[in-house]
Design an enzyme around this catalytic site. Structure first.
Site, PDB file in Angstrom:
ATOM      1  N   ASN A   1       6.017  -5.257  -3.206  1.00 58.77           N
ATOM      2  CA  ASN A   1       5.495  -4.601  -4.133  1.00 58.77           C
ATOM      3  C   ASN A   1       6.663  -3.943  -4.853  1.00 58.77           C
ATOM      4  OD1 ASN A   1       2.551  -3.485  -4.041  1.00 58.77           O
ATOM      5  ND2 ASN A   1       3.265  -3.903  -1.630  1.00 58.77           N
TER       6      ASN A   1
ATOM      7  N   GLY B   1       9.134  -6.171   0.552  1.00 59.89           N
ATOM      8  CA  GLY B   1       9.439  -5.780  -0.809  1.00 59.89           C
ATOM      9  C   GLY B   1       8.829  -6.366  -1.772  1.00 59.89           C
TER      10      GLY B   1
ATOM     11  N   HIS C   1      -1.577   1.421  -0.547  1.00 66.87           N
ATOM     12  CA  HIS C   1      -2.248   1.090   0.663  1.00 66.87           C
ATOM     13  C   HIS C   1      -3.128   0.035   0.839  1.00 66.87           C
ATOM     14  CE1 HIS C   1      -3.487   2.159   4.890  1.00 66.87           C
ATOM     15  NE2 HIS C   1      -4.871   1.838   4.559  1.00 66.87           N
TER      16      HIS C   1
ATOM     17  N   ASP D   1      -2.339   9.028   4.350  1.00 64.58           N
ATOM     18  CA  ASP D   1      -3.159   8.309   3.345  1.00 64.58           C
ATOM     19  C   ASP D   1      -4.285   9.284   3.074  1.00 64.58           C
ATOM     20  OD1 ASP D   1      -3.094   5.423   5.547  1.00 64.58           O
ATOM     21  OD2 ASP D   1      -1.715   6.193   3.803  1.00 64.58           O
TER      22      ASP D   1
ATOM     23  N   ILE E   1       7.703  10.799   5.877  1.00 64.31           N
ATOM     24  CA  ILE E   1       8.204  11.574   4.605  1.00 64.31           C
ATOM     25  C   ILE E   1       8.294  13.090   5.215  1.00 64.31           C
ATOM     26  CG2 ILE E   1       8.294  12.183   2.340  1.00 64.31           C
ATOM     27  CD1 ILE E   1       8.919   9.157   3.032  1.00 64.31           C
TER      28      ILE E   1
ATOM     29  N   LEU F   1       7.503   2.813   6.082  1.00 63.77           N
ATOM     30  CA  LEU F   1       7.270   2.954   7.272  1.00 63.77           C
ATOM     31  C   LEU F   1       7.761   4.183   8.060  1.00 63.77           C
ATOM     32  CD1 LEU F   1       6.715  -0.664   8.913  1.00 63.77           C
ATOM     33  CD2 LEU F   1       5.061   0.957   7.888  1.00 63.77           C
TER      34      LEU F   1
HETATM   35  C1  GRF Z   1       1.845  -3.735   1.716  1.00 68.54           C
HETATM   36  O1  GRF Z   1       0.691  -4.620   2.160  1.00 68.54           O
HETATM   37  C2  GRF Z   1       1.532  -2.376   1.461  1.00 68.54           C
HETATM   38  O2  GRF Z   1       0.198  -2.187   0.941  1.00 68.54           O
HETATM   39  C3  GRF Z   1       1.692  -1.593   2.657  1.00 68.54           C
HETATM   40  O3  GRF Z   1       2.834  -2.165   3.191  1.00 68.54           O
HETATM   41  C4  GRF Z   1       2.929  -3.367   2.874  1.00 68.54           C
HETATM   42  C5  GRF Z   1       4.445  -3.692   2.131  1.00 68.54           C
HETATM   43  O4  GRF Z   1       4.647  -4.867   1.698  1.00 68.54           O
HETATM   44  N1  GRF Z   1       2.081  -0.193   2.374  1.00 68.54           N
HETATM   45  P1  GRF Z   1       5.789  -5.185   0.783  1.00 68.54           P
HETATM   46  O5  GRF Z   1       7.196  -4.839   1.711  1.00 68.54           O
HETATM   47  O6  GRF Z   1       5.730  -4.651  -0.321  1.00 68.54           O
HETATM   48  O7  GRF Z   1       5.893  -6.681   0.661  1.00 68.54           O
END
Ligand code: GRF
Length: 209
Positions: free
Chosen positions: A14, A12, A110, A151, A94, A91
């Site tokens: 991001n 989490g 991504h 993607d 959708i 992961l």
């Molecule tokens: C990140 O590297 C993002 O680019 C990819 O999965 C990872 C998630 O990291 N989609 P977090 O859960 O946001 O730390």
């Protein structure tokens, strides 16, 4: 108000970048209504709870089939009156029904410069392992709209990150997150909240006002 649902499966960071952006008034008019995960133990859920954000768990194996899962996810998105779905380390796949109902209202972060090192099998550290194996000198991150492919949706923002000779997959992942992901994901949400993101065919244009 731009109401977000953030879909997560992991740490989490991001999500945290979005929370910090909102709490530091860098994302006016944006609110995270719910954080939704397929993993009960995703630390992203702890981050949400610490900030008083509603959390939901949805696991495909708890549904009779993908149709039932899709209906359950759609019901959650309606429950929280979501305007924009943000995939932040999500992961799980959708469902097509969700992609169709929320066409051009789902974005994903991504950890590479799409169209390099993306598509099936390219997630998490695997992306950075492939970057180092190929020996590219520049990598980065991409925010794109989600379509029916993997993607493959229109690209909104990208940010480059230089690869260092002594990088490991872990050190590269950390720098791509810090220097690129945590910058362009909140920026993309801000631009969308300001109605400055316009799709024309397969290209995205950002208007100045
Ligand atoms: C990140 O590297 C993002 O680019 C990819 O999965 C990872 C998630 O990291 N989609 P977090 O859960 O946001 O730390």
């Amino acid at each position: 108000m731009l109401r977000l649902a953030v879909l997560v499966s992991g740490g989490g960071t991001n999500l945290q970048a979005l929370i910090d952006g909102i709490e530091h008034n860098r994302l006016p008019g944006v609110k995270i209504e719910a954080v939704i995960s397929n993993k009960s133990d995703a630390y992203a859920l702890e981050r949400a709870k610490k900030h008083g954000i509603s959390t939901e768990i949805i696991k495909i194996k708890e549904y009779a089939d993908r149709q039932a899962f899709a209906q359950a996810l759609l019901a959650l998105l309606v429950k929280y009156n979501v305007d924009l779905i943000v995939l932040a380390g999500c992961l799980f796949i959708i469902p097509e029904q969700v992609i169709q109902k929320y066409k051009n209202r789902i974005i994903n972060i991504h950890p590479s410069l799409i169209p390099s090192f993306c598509g099936n099998g390219f997630y998490g550290l695997k992306v950075h392992e492939a970057v180092l194996a190929r020996g590219v000198k520049v990598t980065g991150a991409t925010v794109h709209f989600v379509d029916e492919g993997t993607d493959t949706g229109p690209i909104i923002l990208q940010k480059p990150v230089m690869v260092h000779d002594d990088d490991t997959p872990e050190s590269l992942q950390k720098r791509v997150m810090e220097e690129a992901e945590w910058v362009i994901l909140p920026e993309a949400v801000r631009l969308i909240s300001e109605n400055r993101v316009h799709i024309k065919g397969s290209r995205v244009y950002i208007s100045s006002i």
